[in-house]
Scaffold this motif. Structure first.
Motif, PDB file in Angstrom:
ATOM      1  N   ILE A 241       0.786  -1.301  -0.134  1.00 30.02           N
ATOM      2  CA  ILE A 241      -0.163   0.053   0.062  1.00 30.02           C
ATOM      3  C   ILE A 241       0.941   1.471   0.213  1.00 30.02           C
ATOM      4  CG2 ILE A 241      -1.952  -1.178   1.202  1.00 30.02           C
ATOM      5  CD1 ILE A 241      -1.207   0.357   3.788  1.00 30.02           C
ATOM      6  N   LEU A 242       1.966   1.050   0.282  1.00 32.45           N
ATOM      7  CA  LEU A 242       2.847   2.557   0.299  1.00 32.45           C
ATOM      8  C   LEU A 242       2.873   3.137  -1.160  1.00 32.45           C
ATOM      9  CD1 LEU A 242       6.312   1.417   2.226  1.00 32.45           C
ATOM     10  CD2 LEU A 242       4.656   3.031   2.675  1.00 32.45           C
ATOM     11  N   PRO A 243       3.063   2.546  -2.202  1.00 34.55           N
ATOM     12  CA  PRO A 243       3.094   3.429  -3.448  1.00 34.55           C
ATOM     13  C   PRO A 243       1.588   4.218  -3.696  1.00 34.55           C
ATOM     14  CG  PRO A 243       3.652   1.120  -3.893  1.00 34.55           C
ATOM     15  CD  PRO A 243       3.257   1.101  -2.395  1.00 34.55           C
ATOM     16  N   ILE A 244       0.543   3.503  -2.843  1.00 33.11           N
ATOM     17  CA  ILE A 244      -0.669   4.248  -3.117  1.00 33.11           C
ATOM     18  C   ILE A 244      -0.653   5.620  -2.324  1.00 33.11           C
ATOM     19  CG2 ILE A 244      -3.233   4.146  -2.578  1.00 33.11           C
ATOM     20  CD1 ILE A 244      -2.821   1.377  -2.392  1.00 33.11           C
ATOM     21  N   ALA A 245       0.038   5.715  -1.056  1.00 29.29           N
ATOM     22  CA  ALA A 245       0.310   6.908  -0.598  1.00 29.29           C
ATOM     23  C   ALA A 245       1.235   7.928  -1.064  1.00 29.29           C
ATOM     24  CB  ALA A 245       0.732   6.401   1.099  1.00 29.29           C
ATOM     25  N   LEU A 246       2.007   7.476  -1.985  1.00 30.87           N
ATOM     26  CA  LEU A 246       3.072   8.275  -2.618  1.00 30.87           C
ATOM     27  C   LEU A 246       2.386   9.040  -3.786  1.00 30.87           C
ATOM     28  CD1 LEU A 246       6.185   6.132  -3.110  1.00 30.87           C
ATOM     29  CD2 LEU A 246       5.838   7.829  -1.051  1.00 30.87           C
ATOM     30  N   GLY A 247       3.006  10.733  -3.744  1.00 29.40           N
ATOM     31  CA  GLY A 247       2.115  11.518  -4.760  1.00 29.40           C
ATOM     32  C   GLY A 247       3.061  12.749  -4.769  1.00 29.40           C
TER      33      GLY A 247
ATOM     34  N   PHE B  16       9.409  15.525   0.191  1.00 29.20           N
ATOM     35  CA  PHE B  16      10.521  15.374  -0.296  1.00 29.20           C
ATOM     36  C   PHE B  16      10.766  16.033  -1.489  1.00 29.20           C
ATOM     37  CE2 PHE B  16       9.670  11.379   2.053  1.00 29.20           C
ATOM     38  CZ  PHE B  16      10.618  11.228   2.940  1.00 29.20           C
ATOM     39  N   GLY B  17      10.875  17.244  -1.513  1.00 29.46           N
ATOM     40  CA  GLY B  17      10.876  18.220  -2.594  1.00 29.46           C
ATOM     41  C   GLY B  17       9.853  18.205  -3.518  1.00 29.46           C
ATOM     42  N   GLY B  18       8.657  18.321  -3.274  1.00 29.54           N
ATOM     43  CA  GLY B  18       7.395  18.196  -3.957  1.00 29.54           C
ATOM     44  C   GLY B  18       6.984  16.919  -4.154  1.00 29.54           C
ATOM     45  N   TRP B  19       7.639  15.872  -3.821  1.00 28.81           N
ATOM     46  CA  TRP B  19       7.400  14.446  -3.647  1.00 28.81           C
ATOM     47  C   TRP B  19       7.101  14.010  -2.349  1.00 28.81           C
ATOM     48  CZ3 TRP B  19       5.256  11.452  -7.562  1.00 28.81           C
ATOM     49  CH2 TRP B  19       5.341  11.687  -8.780  1.00 28.81           C
ATOM     50  N   GLY B  20       6.075  13.037  -1.924  1.00 33.02           N
ATOM     51  CA  GLY B  20       5.972  12.709  -0.614  1.00 33.02           C
ATOM     52  C   GLY B  20       4.691  11.894  -0.309  1.00 33.02           C
ATOM     53  N   ILE B  21       4.568  11.583   0.823  1.00 41.28           N
ATOM     54  CA  ILE B  21       3.153  10.862   1.249  1.00 41.28           C
ATOM     55  C   ILE B  21       1.997  11.958   1.358  1.00 41.28           C
ATOM     56  CG2 ILE B  21       2.076   9.426   3.074  1.00 41.28           C
ATOM     57  CD1 ILE B  21       4.856   8.500   3.673  1.00 41.28           C
ATOM     58  N   THR B  22       0.936  11.739   0.402  1.00 42.90           N
ATOM     59  CA  THR B  22      -0.155  12.625   0.612  1.00 42.90           C
ATOM     60  C   THR B  22      -1.076  12.240   1.495  1.00 42.90           C
ATOM     61  OG1 THR B  22      -1.265  11.542  -1.304  1.00 42.90           O
ATOM     62  CG2 THR B  22       0.335  13.151  -2.041  1.00 42.90           C
ATOM     63  N   LYS B  23      -1.893  13.259   1.938  1.00 44.80           N
ATOM     64  CA  LYS B  23      -2.885  12.925   2.921  1.00 44.80           C
ATOM     65  C   LYS B  23      -3.800  12.122   2.240  1.00 44.80           C
ATOM     66  CE  LYS B  23      -1.990  16.995   5.590  1.00 44.80           C
ATOM     67  NZ  LYS B  23      -2.854  18.568   6.103  1.00 44.80           N
ATOM     68  N   GLY B  24      -4.328  12.410   0.989  1.00 47.75           N
ATOM     69  CA  GLY B  24      -5.366  11.830   0.421  1.00 47.75           C
ATOM     70  C   GLY B  24      -4.981  10.471   0.001  1.00 47.75           C
ATOM     71  N   GLY B  25      -3.717  10.241  -0.200  1.00 49.19           N
ATOM     72  CA  GLY B  25      -3.128   9.103  -0.667  1.00 49.19           C
ATOM     73  C   GLY B  25      -3.040   8.084   0.613  1.00 49.19           C
ATOM     74  N   SER B  26      -2.612   8.582   1.782  1.00 46.48           N
ATOM     75  CA  SER B  26      -2.747   7.935   2.897  1.00 46.48           C
ATOM     76  C   SER B  26      -4.199   7.304   3.298  1.00 46.48           C
ATOM     77  CB  SER B  26      -2.043   8.703   4.074  1.00 46.48           C
ATOM     78  OG  SER B  26      -0.670   9.459   3.628  1.00 46.48           O
ATOM     79  N   VAL B  27      -4.953   8.040   3.257  1.00 46.25           N
ATOM     80  CA  VAL B  27      -6.449   7.661   3.464  1.00 46.25           C
ATOM     81  C   VAL B  27      -6.640   6.395   2.686  1.00 46.25           C
ATOM     82  CG1 VAL B  27      -8.872   8.154   3.704  1.00 46.25           C
ATOM     83  CG2 VAL B  27      -7.149   9.914   4.172  1.00 46.25           C
ATOM     84  N   VAL B  28      -6.437   6.593   1.324  1.00 51.81           N
ATOM     85  CA  VAL B  28      -7.041   5.484   0.408  1.00 51.81           C
ATOM     86  C   VAL B  28      -6.041   4.127   0.882  1.00 51.81           C
ATOM     87  CG1 VAL B  28      -6.860   4.777  -2.044  1.00 51.81           C
ATOM     88  CG2 VAL B  28      -7.758   7.035  -1.310  1.00 51.81           C
ATOM     89  N   ALA B  29      -4.621   4.549   1.047  1.00 54.32           N
ATOM     90  CA  ALA B  29      -3.752   3.358   1.360  1.00 54.32           C
ATOM     91  C   ALA B  29      -4.270   2.692   2.494  1.00 54.32           C
ATOM     92  CB  ALA B  29      -2.374   3.952   1.595  1.00 54.32           C
TER      93      ALA B  29
END
Length: 631
Positions: free
Chosen positions: A16-22, A33-46
């Motif tokens: 599920i980690l790739p789902i949280a990345l965005g 991480f410079g514009g990339w990271g773990i998004t809030k929306g992606g974290s909920v879905v993950a």
């Protein structure tokens, strides 16, 4: 259960980690991480996805604590669960155990080489190697598992089966034939190079050769498990194209060397039923055929046992029966006795013999020349993708030069033959038969009598009279044998004879077990291995016959009739032995001493004296035993 839940949770987390990345900005990222990271929306879905996966898997594991797996699938089917979904669960279940078994074997290999004993970072490094290698190997295993599926009737979409000729017309053609067959793997490796051979109905063939010779690839092609090839493949005289390879699968069944690749359902019962369902059997017909197979092959007690919990011998047996369920015309076995103990090796070989007698065509590959010698009537030898030798089994096994050149051991029976097997001779009439009048040393030709009845006791009497050592193999002895055994006249082996492996150091074997059919079978085995033998049930089959023999006064008289009349030869032996006068042996010994002295003498006068004394004593002996009795 705890260990499996932790492992499951770990793999779900990785999934599920790739789902949280965005990609995002500011507050939309939990970790930036410079514009990339773990998004809030992606974290909920993950998190939702992970919880659903964990809940589903946990529910399944909980159900399995109360229901056997085969029963769970039955319940799901009765509830109307889609067939495709159930089949996916079954395959996923099997793949999980492939992963677990692969990881366990790699971990054992690491520990055996002192892994997981260093610092924490080294342990993590070893664990990382375990994970990466597990996924790599499990991918290979899953490919082979798919071959197991195909070998049991699972068909690719779009494949078609070629139409067959009538049964009458098929009998005019070889069963299988390949011409200039070649095959390249995707990496460019040429596994087969211009193989040409013909396989007739009812043959027993052994395919031999070292690793990498192309044996397994040829088997995959013959059984329709490769999607392409160059050259020609014929089934019943009909050319088979790669897109028509289902025709091969319907007639040619392959039993893989590793049974784990061929067993993929939740229970032994489901393994047998898989092929039956692919043949179109349903409900009552399926149940009847399934029960028949489980009973015939002694699998009823194991019907609900998961295949991965079986022993290696049981796995091989189930894989073989599962393939036989589809009633193939040709059965191909890749290393059929690999990793088997003696019990299951004999069971498998006995079954193959029964199938051959029932008319099946059987081909095996093996590195065991003893097995190949015992099984095959014809041998194919492969080297570097080429078929370099196609000969009848006796011709190949007797060719010690070829076998040595190819670094293949000659079977034991052929290494210890007293002579090379001669070609079959025409049957002679009684007057044409001849026998060699030889006296052989019993020390160099040990004797084994098989059977403990009165018939073979008559053969033993002559041996006991002449104090010739021998062994008797029989589960029980007649009264005369029992008394002789008590006196120590011979060595008794109290068990039944089962075949050539029981002969031991003996070179002469006398068969007298009271069963003509069994004696004939054993005799054929001894004849092929070059032993001297005879059998009580049919004296014409043996290559050895005992004469009526008497030993008296330093003379051995042995009488044999070309017409096999023991009553006459016994009487002649008795009459002739009675003509020897008492004290005859002492005169023979004196004559022998004269002969020895004559050979050693160097003085001519002494030689003349000894020659006169020798001739005088010789004439006296002949006068007393022959000339005076010619009337």
């Amino acid at each position: 259960m705890t260990r499996r839940l932790l492992i499951l949770s770990f793999f779900i987390l990785l999934s599920i980690l790739p789902i949280a990345l965005g990609r995002g900005e500011g507050s939309s990222l939990w970790i930036d991480f410079g514009g990339w990271g773990i998004t809030k929306g992606g974290s909920v879905v993950a998190v939702k996805t992970g919880l659903r996966c964990l809940a589903s898997a946990s529910s399944m594991m909980l159900l399995l604590q109360f229901l056997p797996l085969h029963r769970l699938y039955t319940v799901l089917r009765s509830l109307g669960t889609p067939k495709l979904f159930i089949e996916l669960i079954e395959l996923t279940y099997r793949y999980i155990f492939v992963l677990e078994e692969t990881a366990g074997q790699i971990r054992l290999a690491q520990i055996s080489r002192l892994g997981y004993q260093g610092s924490l970072s080294e342990k993590f490094q070893h664990f990382g190697m375990l994970l990466s290698r597990t996924f790599i190997l499990s991918q290979v295993e899953s490919d082979k598992l798919y071959l197991g599926l195909q070998s049991r009737g699972y068909e690719d979409e779009g494949l078609r089966s070629s139409s067959h000729n009538s049964t009458e017309s098929m009998n005019h053609f070889p069963l299988l034939q390949v011409k200039e067959l070649s095959f390249h793997y995707e990496d460019g490796y040429e596994a087969l190079r211009g193989v040409t051979c013909t396989i007739q109905r009812g043959e027993r063939i052994a395919l031999i050769g070292h690793n990498g010779a192309g044996k397994s690839t040829l088997f995959l092609l013959l059984s329709g498990l490769q999607s392409s090839w160059s050259g020609e493949v014929y089934l019943h005289g009909q050319l088979i194209h790669p897109q028509e390879r289902v025709s091969l699968r319907q007639q040619v069944a392959l039993v893989l060397q590793n049974s784990n690749y061929q067993l993929f359902t939740p229970s032994v019962e489901d393994e047998i039923a898989f092929g039956l369902k692919n043949m179109g059997l349903r409900e009552e017909a399926l149940h009847k055929r399934l029960e028949e197979l489980l009973t015939r092959y002694n699998l009823a007690k194991l019907r609900h046992k998961p295949p991965h919990e079986l022993s290696e011998g049981q796995k091989k047996w189930v894989a073989l029966v599962a393939v036989l369920a589809t009633d193939p015309e040709v059965l191909i076995l890749d290393e059929p006795t690999a990793a088997l103990d003696t019990l299951y090796t004999e069971r498998v070989l006995d079954l193959l013999e029964q199938l051959h007698l029932a008319g099946k065509t059987i081909i095996i590959s093996t590195h065991d020349m003893e097995l190949a010698s015992r099984f095959a009537d014809r041998v194919l030898l492969m080297e570097a993708g080429k078929l370099i030798c196609d000969r009848k089994a006796p011709d190949l096994w007797s060719d010690s030069i070829l076998l040595k050149d190819k670094h293949l051991p000659q079977p034991w029976a052929w290494r210890t033959r007293t002579h090379q097997q001669a070609p079959p001779r025409p049957i002679r009439t009684e007057l044409q038969q001849y026998h060699l009048p030889l006296f052989l040393s019993s020390e160099t030709l040990p004797i084994l009598l098989v059977g403990g009845g009165k018939g073979i006791w008559r053969k033993a009497q002559g041996l006991i009279e002449r104090r010739i050592p021998f062994k008797v193999m029989a589960p029980a002895l007649c009264d005369e044998f029992t008394e002789a055994a008590r006196r120590g006249d011979f060595e008794w082996i109290p068990r039944a004879y089962t075949g050539i492996s029981d002969v031991g150091e003996a070179r002469i074997v006398i068969l007298g077990i009271g069963d003509a059919g069994e004696e004939l079978r054993f005799a054929q085995e001894l004849e092929a291995a070059g032993y001297l033998f005879s059998l009580l049930s049919d004296a014409t089959r043996g290559n050895l016959q005992f004469g009526a023999t008497a030993h008296k006064e330093g003379i051995t008289l042995s009488v044999h009739s070309d017409y096999r009349l023991p009553e006459i030869t016994q009487q002649l032996k008795t009459v002739w032995s009675e003509t020897l006068p008492d004290g005859f042996e002492a005169r023979l010994r004196a004559l022998s001493q004269y002969r020895q002295a004559l050979q050693e003498a160097t003085d001519e006068a002494e030689r003349t004296r000894l020659r006169q004394a020798y001739d005088k004593l010789k004439e006296s002996l002949l006068q007393d035993t022959i000339h005076d009795r010619t009337h």
